[in-house]
Design an enzyme around this catalytic site. Structure first.
Site, PDB file in Angstrom:
ATOM      1  N   SER A  99      41.544  48.131  43.876  1.00 28.68           N
ATOM      2  CA  SER A  99      42.282  49.368  43.660  1.00 28.68           C
ATOM      3  C   SER A  99      41.645  50.201  42.540  1.00 28.68           C
ATOM      4  O   SER A  99      40.461  50.515  42.601  1.00 28.68           O
ATOM      5  CB  SER A  99      43.748  49.018  43.351  1.00 28.68           C
ATOM      6  OG  SER A  99      44.555  50.143  43.345  1.00 28.68           O
ATOM      7  N   HIS A 124      41.279  51.177  48.451  1.00 25.95           N
ATOM      8  CA  HIS A 124      42.342  51.702  49.311  1.00 25.95           C
ATOM      9  C   HIS A 124      42.881  52.982  48.687  1.00 25.95           C
ATOM     10  O   HIS A 124      42.568  53.315  47.546  1.00 25.95           O
ATOM     11  CB  HIS A 124      43.458  50.667  49.540  1.00 25.95           C
ATOM     12  CG  HIS A 124      44.205  50.286  48.308  1.00 25.95           C
ATOM     13  ND1 HIS A 124      45.329  50.943  47.876  1.00 25.95           N
ATOM     14  CD2 HIS A 124      43.981  49.310  47.389  1.00 25.95           C
ATOM     15  CE1 HIS A 124      45.780  50.389  46.773  1.00 25.95           C
ATOM     16  NE2 HIS A 124      44.957  49.388  46.453  1.00 25.95           N
TER      17      HIS A 124
END
Length: 199
Positions: A99, A124
């Site tokens: 992330s 993501h």
């Protein structure tokens, strides 16, 4: 039985006198930081303060990372701090770098972004916390999240050399990569090699 933070011996350059100091303080003197927690305030404020303190000397700064990520704004604050610093910043992936942490990993100085052989990288799109809002608030939050997603895609595209539309597509779902896949993708420049073992 917990043993706390170990103390290690350190010899000051100006004298031959050796002293004992906290392990992390000793590593800080060698320009090494660890990013091994969730990326949230106030941790980020302290982390950036340490980075800024290190800018007084021109030697490389090393950030070892094993973090699942955290708040996107906090991750961008570290990324921006790294990008405006004069010393080169070497980022090292170990364990899982996911992330927002992968955004910091890719933000290291080109040619100095490294993954250990068994590291994994996750990219993501940003997500928001579930908060009850009225319709206008939801629309504003959605617009903000789209802008953040575009910013993140632009950063990955610039640092990896991949087209923005490819990045946007890869951000639609959790994209896990091995160290070698992260190198092929352009998030890291190389995968560290094991030192040769003596027969």
């Amino acid at each position: 039985m917990p043993f706390g933070i170990p103390k290690v011996r350190y010899r000051r350059r100006s004298t031959d006198r050796r002293i004992w100091m906290d392990l992390y303080e000793r590593l800080f003197k060698e320009r090494v930081l660890f990013l091994c927690k969730e990326i949230r305030m106030p941790f980020v404020t302290r982390f950036i303060a340490l980075l800024l303190l290190m800018t007084s000397e021109p030697e490389d700064i090393y950030i070892y990372m094993n973090s699942r990520g955290g708040e996107v704004e906090a991750s961008l604050a570290i990324y921006d701090s790294i990008k405006v610093m004069l010393p080169d910043v070497c980022t090292m992936a170990m364990g899982l770098v996911g992330s927002g942490a992968s955004l910091i990993l890719v933000g290291g100085t080109i040619t100095k972004r490294v993954a250990l052989p068994h590291a994994r990288v996750l990219i993501h799109q940003p997500s928001s916390a579930p908060i009850r809002k009225n319709i206008d608030g939801l629309v504003m939050e959605a617009e903000d999240m789209l802008e953040l997603r575009n910013t993140i895609a632009d950063i990955y595209a610039q640092k990896t050399g991949k087209p923005v539309d490819v990045i946007q597509k890869d951000l639609e779902r959790d994209s896990f990569m091995s160290a070698t896949e992260a190198q092929d993708y352009g998030i890291v420049d190389r995968v560290a090699k094991y030192k040769k073992e003596n027969p």
